[in-house]
Design an enzyme around this catalytic site. Structure first.
Site, PDB file in Angstrom:
ATOM      1  N   ASP A  29     -10.059   2.489   1.981  1.00 23.18           N
ATOM      2  CA  ASP A  29     -10.127   1.830   3.297  1.00 23.18           C
ATOM      3  C   ASP A  29     -10.811   2.734   4.326  1.00 23.18           C
ATOM      4  O   ASP A  29     -11.594   2.267   5.154  1.00 23.18           O
ATOM      5  CB  ASP A  29      -8.719   1.495   3.804  1.00 23.18           C
ATOM      6  N   LYS A  33       0.810  -1.232   0.000  1.00 26.46           N
ATOM      7  CA  LYS A  33       0.000   0.000   0.000  1.00 26.46           C
ATOM      8  C   LYS A  33       0.839   1.277   0.000  1.00 26.46           C
ATOM      9  O   LYS A  33       0.413   2.299  -0.528  1.00 26.46           O
ATOM     10  CB  LYS A  33      -0.977  -0.002   1.177  1.00 26.46           C
TER      11      LYS A  33
END
Ligand code: ATR
Length: 271
Positions: free
Chosen positions: A104, A68
């Protein structure tokens, strides 16, 4: 030409995203034109692999552990959310280059039963998953405390994003508790490793566990027994995945089909 989507991770075989996203594409009637697959790529090959994807028909990718941060670095443009969190879980391959997003944070907020605005929240953990959670809760106006086993990391996280580091939290005093550590992923007992006790939950609290395993999480079982509202990692997975799908296709995501497919098996929320 088939529009390809994928999740990039290492490991990635456990990921529920291919089943969940493929079910969504089928439900939307896009299965013949769009596909979604899992690609295992090691950290030293990540950038090269991602850069090759547009030439192979890929229009987007989810990015999971441990890529990420690298996804953010390689992108040509970033959403403000991804930049502020310091991590990206969604890449779009466009004519203008690679665009990075983070769903997220918004996914967590969508999974919560009520807005956390003005509520006392306790975030457990200080890794990449916790960063998105802290950022999201602060943006909604929650009063956020952060506990982490290694206190230096929670102090650094709060110095960067906001919130207050706490060393010995009294979990009974929080309206919202989010486990964003990896505890429970390999069967560890969250109630033993984290500053929580089996009998410390009550009605009026919401407890979120981003981790989910083969069995329902012990943490959520205890929270539920105490009367708390619980949100499991699959629901957060579904909500972040739905937002990614919407970014790529522009269609409204079929949440029920995604939930059903994601719940057919188990993995970890942030994939
Ligand atoms: P991610 O990016 O998925 O959040 P990470 O950066 O490796 O992964 O973070 C894992 C988190 O779980 C950290 O907050 C870690 O605590 P430390 O910073 O002290 O390592 C936490 N964690 C992992 N195992 C733990 C355990 N047994 N007890 C408490 N916290 C744990």
């Amino acid at each position: 030409m088939m529009r390809r989507l994928a999740v990039l991770g290492h490991p990635v075989a456990h990921s529920r995203s291919p089943a969940m996203q493929s079910a969504a594409l089928a439900e939307l009637g896009l299965a013949g034109a769009w596909s979604y697959e899992a690609i295992d790529v090691s950290p030293d090959e990540f950038e090269q692999r991602a850069r090759a994807m547009p030439g192979e028909g890929f229009v987007g990718a989810n990015v999971t552990v441990p890529h990420k941060g690298a996804a953010l670095v390689l992108a040509d443009s970033l959403s403000e959310t991804a930049r502020e969190i310091g991590a990206a879980n969604t890449l779009s391959f466009t004519e203008d280059g690679i665009h990075a997003d983070n769903t997220d944070a918004e996914g967590l907020l969508k999974a919560l039963p009520t807005s956390p605005q003005g509520e006392a929240a306790l975030v457990l953990g200080a890794g990449g998953a916790a960063r998105a959670v802290v950022w999201a809760l602060l943006r909604e106006g929650a009063d956020v405390d952060v506990w982490n086993r290694t206190e230096l990391r929670s102090r650094n996280l709060c110095a960067e994003l906001g919130g207050s580091p706490v060393s010995v939290p009294d979990a009974t005093t929080y309206r919202l508790i989010v486990n964003s550590t990896s505890v429970g992923l390999c069967g560890e007992d969250a109630l033993a490793e984290l500053p929580l006790s089996t009998s410390g939950f009550s009605a009026g609290q919401t407890v979120v566990d981003l981790v989910y395993g083969a069995a329902p999480s012990q943490l959520l079982a205890a929270a539920k027994a105490g009367g708390a509202t619980v949100v499991d990692g699959i629901e957060v997975l579904v909500c972040q995945g739905a937002l990614s799908l919407e970014i790529w296709t522009g269609y409204e995501p079929p949440l029920q089909a995604m939930r059903a497919a994601a719940r057919e098996d188990k993995g970890r929320a942030d994939d």
